[in-house]
Write a protein that holds these residues in place. Structure first.
Motif, PDB file in Angstrom:
ATOM      1  N   GLN A 539      35.973  28.424  66.165  1.00 17.24           N
ATOM      2  CA  GLN A 539      35.000  28.958  67.230  1.00 17.24           C
ATOM      3  C   GLN A 539      35.349  29.787  68.285  1.00 17.24           C
ATOM      4  OE1 GLN A 539      31.912  29.545  66.097  1.00 17.24           O
ATOM      5  NE2 GLN A 539      32.137  28.124  64.483  1.00 17.24           N
ATOM      6  N   LEU A 540      37.025  29.569  68.147  1.00 15.96           N
ATOM      7  CA  LEU A 540      37.633  30.177  69.540  1.00 15.96           C
ATOM      8  C   LEU A 540      37.656  31.729  69.351  1.00 15.96           C
ATOM      9  CD1 LEU A 540      39.205  28.909  71.923  1.00 15.96           C
ATOM     10  CD2 LEU A 540      41.239  29.197  70.614  1.00 15.96           C
ATOM     11  N   ARG A 541      37.486  32.337  70.423  1.00 21.08           N
ATOM     12  CA  ARG A 541      37.393  33.695  70.629  1.00 21.08           C
ATOM     13  C   ARG A 541      38.605  34.353  71.552  1.00 21.08           C
ATOM     14  NH1 ARG A 541      32.698  31.605  68.096  1.00 21.08           N
ATOM     15  NH2 ARG A 541      31.325  33.276  67.472  1.00 21.08           N
ATOM     16  N   TYR A 542      38.968  33.271  72.190  1.00 21.11           N
ATOM     17  CA  TYR A 542      39.908  33.868  73.288  1.00 21.11           C
ATOM     18  C   TYR A 542      40.970  32.740  73.458  1.00 21.11           C
ATOM     19  CZ  TYR A 542      41.483  34.952  78.182  1.00 21.11           C
ATOM     20  OH  TYR A 542      42.326  35.238  79.310  1.00 21.11           O
ATOM     21  N   LEU A 543      42.134  33.033  73.557  1.00 21.74           N
ATOM     22  CA  LEU A 543      43.213  31.983  73.573  1.00 21.74           C
ATOM     23  C   LEU A 543      44.545  32.724  74.330  1.00 21.74           C
ATOM     24  CD1 LEU A 543      44.872  29.499  72.736  1.00 21.74           C
ATOM     25  CD2 LEU A 543      45.486  30.558  70.735  1.00 21.74           C
ATOM     26  N   ASP A 544      44.822  32.091  75.464  1.00 27.05           N
ATOM     27  CA  ASP A 544      45.711  32.617  76.566  1.00 27.05           C
ATOM     28  C   ASP A 544      46.947  31.601  76.504  1.00 27.05           C
ATOM     29  OD1 ASP A 544      47.381  33.611  78.493  1.00 27.05           O
ATOM     30  OD2 ASP A 544      45.843  33.435  79.818  1.00 27.05           O
ATOM     31  N   LEU A 545      48.116  31.910  75.839  1.00 25.69           N
ATOM     32  CA  LEU A 545      49.262  31.114  75.840  1.00 25.69           C
ATOM     33  C   LEU A 545      50.361  31.580  76.539  1.00 25.69           C
ATOM     34  CD1 LEU A 545      49.165  30.690  71.780  1.00 25.69           C
ATOM     35  CD2 LEU A 545      48.667  29.083  73.568  1.00 25.69           C
ATOM     36  N   SER A 546      50.042  32.736  77.546  1.00 24.41           N
ATOM     37  CA  SER A 546      50.949  33.426  78.484  1.00 24.41           C
ATOM     38  C   SER A 546      51.895  32.267  78.999  1.00 24.41           C
ATOM     39  CB  SER A 546      50.403  34.477  79.296  1.00 24.41           C
ATOM     40  OG  SER A 546      49.540  35.154  78.736  1.00 24.41           O
ATOM     41  N   GLY A 547      53.052  32.868  79.604  1.00 15.64           N
ATOM     42  CA  GLY A 547      54.138  32.296  80.362  1.00 15.64           C
ATOM     43  C   GLY A 547      54.588  30.954  79.856  1.00 15.64           C
ATOM     44  N   ASN A 548      54.711  30.585  78.457  1.00 17.16           N
ATOM     45  CA  ASN A 548      55.081  29.416  77.893  1.00 17.16           C
ATOM     46  C   ASN A 548      56.463  29.568  77.160  1.00 17.16           C
ATOM     47  OD1 ASN A 548      53.252  27.198  78.444  1.00 17.16           O
ATOM     48  ND2 ASN A 548      51.776  28.731  77.656  1.00 17.16           N
ATOM     49  N   ASP A 549      57.229  28.522  76.789  1.00 19.76           N
ATOM     50  CA  ASP A 549      58.511  28.510  76.177  1.00 19.76           C
ATOM     51  C   ASP A 549      58.546  28.311  74.825  1.00 19.76           C
ATOM     52  OD1 ASP A 549      59.445  28.750  78.813  1.00 19.76           O
ATOM     53  OD2 ASP A 549      59.511  26.683  79.055  1.00 19.76           O
ATOM     54  N   PHE A 550      57.726  28.678  73.952  1.00 16.34           N
ATOM     55  CA  PHE A 550      57.657  28.466  72.457  1.00 16.34           C
ATOM     56  C   PHE A 550      58.268  29.512  71.877  1.00 16.34           C
ATOM     57  CE2 PHE A 550      53.387  30.268  73.667  1.00 16.34           C
ATOM     58  CZ  PHE A 550      53.330  31.189  72.785  1.00 16.34           C
ATOM     59  N   GLU A 551      58.861  29.185  70.664  1.00 16.50           N
ATOM     60  CA  GLU A 551      59.577  30.410  69.866  1.00 16.50           C
ATOM     61  C   GLU A 551      58.698  30.958  69.000  1.00 16.50           C
ATOM     62  OE1 GLU A 551      63.238  28.678  68.707  1.00 16.50           O
ATOM     63  OE2 GLU A 551      64.088  28.469  70.602  1.00 16.50           O
ATOM     64  N   ALA A 552      57.740  30.054  68.379  1.00 15.45           N
ATOM     65  CA  ALA A 552      57.096  30.653  67.255  1.00 15.45           C
ATOM     66  C   ALA A 552      55.488  30.236  67.460  1.00 15.45           C
ATOM     67  CB  ALA A 552      57.523  30.011  65.920  1.00 15.45           C
ATOM     68  N   LEU A 553      54.809  30.872  66.624  1.00 15.52           N
ATOM     69  CA  LEU A 553      53.260  30.505  66.740  1.00 15.52           C
ATOM     70  C   LEU A 553      52.992  29.898  65.285  1.00 15.52           C
ATOM     71  CD1 LEU A 553      51.592  33.711  68.221  1.00 15.52           C
ATOM     72  CD2 LEU A 553      51.425  31.420  68.897  1.00 15.52           C
ATOM     73  N   PRO A 554      52.348  28.770  65.156  1.00 13.21           N
ATOM     74  CA  PRO A 554      52.161  28.037  63.890  1.00 13.21           C
ATOM     75  C   PRO A 554      51.396  29.178  62.989  1.00 13.21           C
ATOM     76  CG  PRO A 554      50.851  27.133  65.543  1.00 13.21           C
ATOM     77  CD  PRO A 554      51.625  28.137  66.304  1.00 13.21           C
ATOM     78  N   ASN A 555      51.482  29.096  61.782  1.00 15.66           N
ATOM     79  CA  ASN A 555      50.552  29.885  60.702  1.00 15.66           C
ATOM     80  C   ASN A 555      49.113  29.477  60.935  1.00 15.66           C
ATOM     81  OD1 ASN A 555      50.795  32.262  58.771  1.00 15.66           O
ATOM     82  ND2 ASN A 555      49.902  30.658  57.577  1.00 15.66           N
ATOM     83  N   SER A 556      48.829  28.359  61.242  1.00 17.98           N
ATOM     84  CA  SER A 556      47.544  27.783  61.389  1.00 17.98           C
ATOM     85  C   SER A 556      46.627  28.519  62.153  1.00 17.98           C
ATOM     86  CB  SER A 556      47.312  26.426  61.790  1.00 17.98           C
ATOM     87  OG  SER A 556      48.058  25.937  63.052  1.00 17.98           O
ATOM     88  N   ILE A 557      47.301  29.272  63.116  1.00 14.70           N
ATOM     89  CA  ILE A 557      46.498  30.060  64.113  1.00 14.70           C
ATOM     90  C   ILE A 557      45.621  31.165  63.557  1.00 14.70           C
ATOM     91  CG2 ILE A 557      48.071  32.021  64.891  1.00 14.70           C
ATOM     92  CD1 ILE A 557      47.507  31.271  67.706  1.00 14.70           C
ATOM     93  N   CYS A 558      46.096  31.510  62.179  1.00 14.59           N
ATOM     94  CA  CYS A 558      45.871  32.753  61.446  1.00 14.59           C
ATOM     95  C   CYS A 558      44.179  32.119  61.060  1.00 14.59           C
ATOM     96  CB  CYS A 558      46.391  33.067  60.611  1.00 14.59           C
ATOM     97  SG  CYS A 558      47.954  33.870  61.186  1.00 14.59           S
ATOM     98  N   ARG A 559      43.817  30.818  61.134  1.00 13.40           N
ATOM     99  CA  ARG A 559      42.624  30.546  60.761  1.00 13.40           C
ATOM    100  C   ARG A 559      41.379  30.547  61.727  1.00 13.40           C
ATOM    101  NH1 ARG A 559      45.037  25.534  58.708  1.00 13.40           N
ATOM    102  NH2 ARG A 559      43.970  24.374  60.420  1.00 13.40           N
ATOM    103  N   LEU A 560      42.119  31.227  63.062  1.00 21.66           N
ATOM    104  CA  LEU A 560      40.986  31.595  64.025  1.00 21.66           C
ATOM    105  C   LEU A 560      40.301  33.027  63.707  1.00 21.66           C
ATOM    106  CD1 LEU A 560      42.973  30.200  66.974  1.00 21.66           C
ATOM    107  CD2 LEU A 560      41.400  28.994  65.792  1.00 21.66           C
TER     108      LEU A 560
END
Length: 788
Positions: A539-560
């Motif tokens: 149900q997520l409509r808004y996701l803020d990941l700013s200012g973090n140190d990750f190198e990649a986004l997991p492909n699972s994020i595309c299920r949002l």
């Protein structure tokens, strides 16, 4: 008339609201399932259907789960209906006891708006006289402005601060919003923009300065003395202007004589302020009967400008006598002294808001103290919560347009103030008066909560839907952190706030327990990886990941599939996109403030036709051997082809990597009518011929609506024809920047751009002429010379 409720009635209303939330959840899950099928089934349909038989998205399992939940909702509604009569009998018509949290204060600055200082000319002259002709008995003298909330103490201080006589008298001017936490080190850093206390003494040495300490609440003499020692310099005549509600605060700061008491506006000025809001300037004569009622309302405002503005704004669209009399005779004016901490006028204004604006306003209770509200981001969160009523089918109006309308209405009613605009007139930031912020916290009631994690279980109070969790370095948030697991699933909003640049551990179990979230902020937490379980937050409509140190986004994020806003600002290590970005079909805002480590954009980005915000587009180098493995997922410049809803600012970087000028033409920049600012950057590691860059540039013609154009590292010798043949192709350009273009020999006739106000030219080492006019070059760049 206000209604008092006992605990039984409050419990009944809470249960009714909980059921309403659950009904909305069920409807959203049906809509999400339909969207999932639309996205997933068209490709490899048979394989997908077989997999779904053994997955959590099996249609039969889904329908059974939904049927059970609907049955439970119906049973709960039946029980609530039986309690209805008993609950109604408990309503009484008397005043409500209200508890106000005053620990949250606003952030201010020295900017003043002229229309906000009506009736303060005499006060201004008195203070200017005190500041510019003070005695020399001490190095530092203090003038506290004291008055109740809403009188305009900060506005008056801004008015004085910006007076030319004051600017001329002092060598140095500084403004600090102190608010609730009187921390000497922090105040010193604010004065010096994060420099040390010793540097503060050096800066103030032998300088006559004016320091404004706005919104001071500290009543501990020791803290003030510590700050005073830092502020004593060798130049006499330095002044500290303080705004505070407390006479106790004023007295411990040892003012020159006494404090400056700020009284309410006189009735004439207060009426003028009210009438201007209620009728429009000079139009009150058309409504003599309402003017008389307005005078009686103004008397109840007690000379408080904030109250007069709020009620004037409330009544500006009401022209029936009954509506005005309802405001005049409301019982809210009769509240006791303890309950008047929030101005009755503000509560009256809130009570008259339509329901959709009430929930938008209450949502602002989530903001921490000293927070400058990003208006666009606030609207995106309202969208995520479903607060914005959708436009009519076939309308060209967007959700963002309606959200802007909501914001402006709340601004007009004085729920927001001190707006900041960008150079194009768009409202970017605003603030809330501390009284208004207290009102937001009160009306949000039990639905919001703020807690410290402290590496211990977090108890979620019953009824909470919006939550702020403050963590510290080393805290680990896992599935055991939330001890009320069922209530965790009911949260709609979660802000995680950590110490900036410190790592806060977040487990997959913690994330997956929050399946009802619409808004998730994981900003500046030092996260080195994004949990794959984030894909469960359907149900997520808004996701803020700013200012973090990750190198990649997991492909699972595309299920949002419902995701509308994804913020990736200042993620300095991020360089790998998920492979299924095309599934984010609802994505409208992909916030990228800088490219940092990113070397390419994902293939299929151009299919996200709803995208309005992008910020940066990086053209990857397909010939780079180190990135050949990314060639299949690397999107070219043609990805911009269908993104015609892009708005605001767009930087296209890496144009030197474009191998075929037809790719630039495929981007169709001239179809993007909503873009206001465009930056074109050619910086690349490979060597190119100037002619190649000229062909690419020629095909990047923007829409005539463009207001700002920046060109950097262009290796061509001449400008494209759409810049040199006719300025009518760029009739709205306000700002033009051209820099680090080492081969450029000739510029267009810049004087023919009708709206141009700002021009920046530098590092143009080969420049010879501006449309055949000779150029005189200096060490830092080039300036036009010849006939004018």
């Amino acid at each position: 008339m206000k209604v008092a409720m006992n605990h039984e009635v409050k419990d009944w209303l809470r249960k009714l609201k909980d059921v309403a939330y659950d009904i909305e959840d069920v409807l959203d899950e049906f809509a999400t399932e339909a969207l999932r099928q639309k996205v997933e089934l068209p490709n490899n349909m048979i394989v997908k259907q077989v997999r779904r038989c053994f997955s959590r998205s099996n249609p039969l399992v889904f329908r059974l789960q939904m049927a059970n939940r609907i049955k439970d909702i119906i049973e709960r509604l039946d029980r609530i209906q039986k309690d209805d009569v008993r609950a109604k009998s408990q309503f009484t018509t008397q005043s409500v006891d209200m508890e106000i949290n005053n620990d949250f204060r606003r952030h201010t600055n020295s900017v003043v708006i002229g229309s906000e200082v009506l009736g303060r000319e005499k006060d201004k002259e008195n203070l200017v006289e005190l500041l510019t002709s003070g005695g020399n008995q001490e190095n530092v003298m203090v003038i506290p402005i004291v008055g109740i909330g809403g009188l305009g103490k900060t506005t008056l201080a801004q008015y004085v601060y910006n007076d030319e006589r004051v600017k001329t008298h002092f060598d140095l001017q500084m403004w600090v919003c102190v608010s609730f936490n009187f921390n000497v080190a922090n105040i010193a850093k604010k004065i010096l923009e994060n420099q040390s206390e010793s540097e503060l003494k050096e800066k103030l040495s032998k300088k006559r300065y004016l320091l404004v300490l706005d919104d001071v609440w500290n009543e501990h003499p020791g803290k003030w003395e510590d700050l005073r020692k830092l502020l004593i310099g060798e130049a006499s005549g330095s002044m500290i202007l303080v705004t505070t509600r407390s006479q106790e605060v004023a007295s411990i700061m040892r003012p020159i004589k006494s404090f400056y008491p700020l009284e309410g506006l006189n009735e004439t000025d207060c009426e003028s302020l009210f009438n201007e809001r209620a009728f429009g300037k000079g139009k009150e004569t058309n409504y003599p009967e309402l003017v008389e009622i307005g005078k009686a309302i103004v008397k109840k405002c007690g000379g408080v400008p904030l109250a007069a503005k709020a009620l004037g704004s409330l009544l500006c669209l009401k022209r029936y006598k009954k509506d005005w009399l309802d405001v005049l005779h409301t019982e809210i004016w009769n509240l006791g002294e303890q309950e008047r901490e929030i101005l009755p006028a503000l509560r009256i204004s809130y009570n008259h808001l339509p329901s959709h604006l009430k929930q938008c306003f209450a949502y602002c209770s989530l903001f921490p103290q000293d927070h400058e509200i990003d208006v666009g981001d606030l609207i995106h969160q309202w969208m995520a919560q479903g607060f914005i009523q959708p436009p009519l089918r076939g309308s060209h109006v967007t959700l963002e347009d309606i959200g802007n309308r909501y914001f402006r209405e709340l601004l007009w009613r004085s729920f927001f103030q001190e707006v900041r605009e960008d150079r194009f007139g768009n409202i970017k930031e605003c603030k809330m008066h501390d009284l208004v912020h207290s009102l937001a916290r009160w009306v949000a009631g039990i639905e919001w909560s703020e807690v410290d994690s402290g590496n211990r279980p977090i108890s979620i109070p019953e009824g909470v839907r919006h939550m702020v969790v403050r963590g510290k370095e080393g805290d680990v948030l896992n599935h055991q952190t939330l001890i009320t697991f069922d209530r965790a699933q009911k949260l709609r909003t979660l802000y995680l706030q950590g110490d900036e640049f410190n790592e806060l551990g977040i487990s997959s179990g913690f994330v997956s327990s929050l399946r009802g979230l619409r808004v998730l902020k994981l900003r500046d937490l030092g996260m080195r990886h994004v949990p794959s379980s984030i894909g469960y937050l359907e149900q997520l409509r808004y996701l803020d990941l700013s200012g973090n140190d990750f190198e990649a986004l997991p492909n699972s994020i595309c299920r949002l599939y419902n995701l509308q806003t994804l913020r990736l600002e200042y993620c300095t290590s991020f360089d790998e996109w998920p492979r299924d970005m095309t599934k984010l079909v609802c994505l409208r805002h992909l916030e990228l403030k800088s490219k940092f480590a990113m070397k390419y954009m994902p293939c299929g980005l151009g299919q996200l036709a709803s995208l309005q915000t992008l910020g940066y587009f990086i053209v990857g180098d397909s010939n780079d051997r180190r990135k050949r493995s990314l060639k299949k997922v690397m999107g070219g410049l043609g990805e911009l082809h269908g993104l015609n809803q892009l708005q605001g600012f767009l930087c296209i970087d890496g144009l030197g990597n474009v191998r075929d000028a037809r790719d630039a033409e495929e981007a169709k920049l001239k179809d993007k009518s909503e873009l206001q600012s465009l930056k074109l950057c050619w910086l690349t590691e490979c060597s190119r011929l100037p002619l190649e860059d000229e062909q690419v540039f020629e095909n990047l013609q923007p829409h005539p609506n463009l207001k700002e154009l920046k060109i950097c590292n262009y290796e061509g010798i001449k400008m494209p024809r759409w810049m040199t043949l006719s300025s009518s192709l760029l009739p709205n350009i306000v700002e033009l920047q051209i820099f680090d273009c080492s081969n450029l020999k000739c510029l267009p006739l810049i004087g023919e751009f009708p709206c141009l106000r700002h021009l920046s030219l530098f590092s143009l080492n080969s420049l010879e002429s501006i449309c055949n006019r000779l150029v005189v070059r200096g060490n830092k760049g080039a300036v036009e010379g010849g006939n004018h």
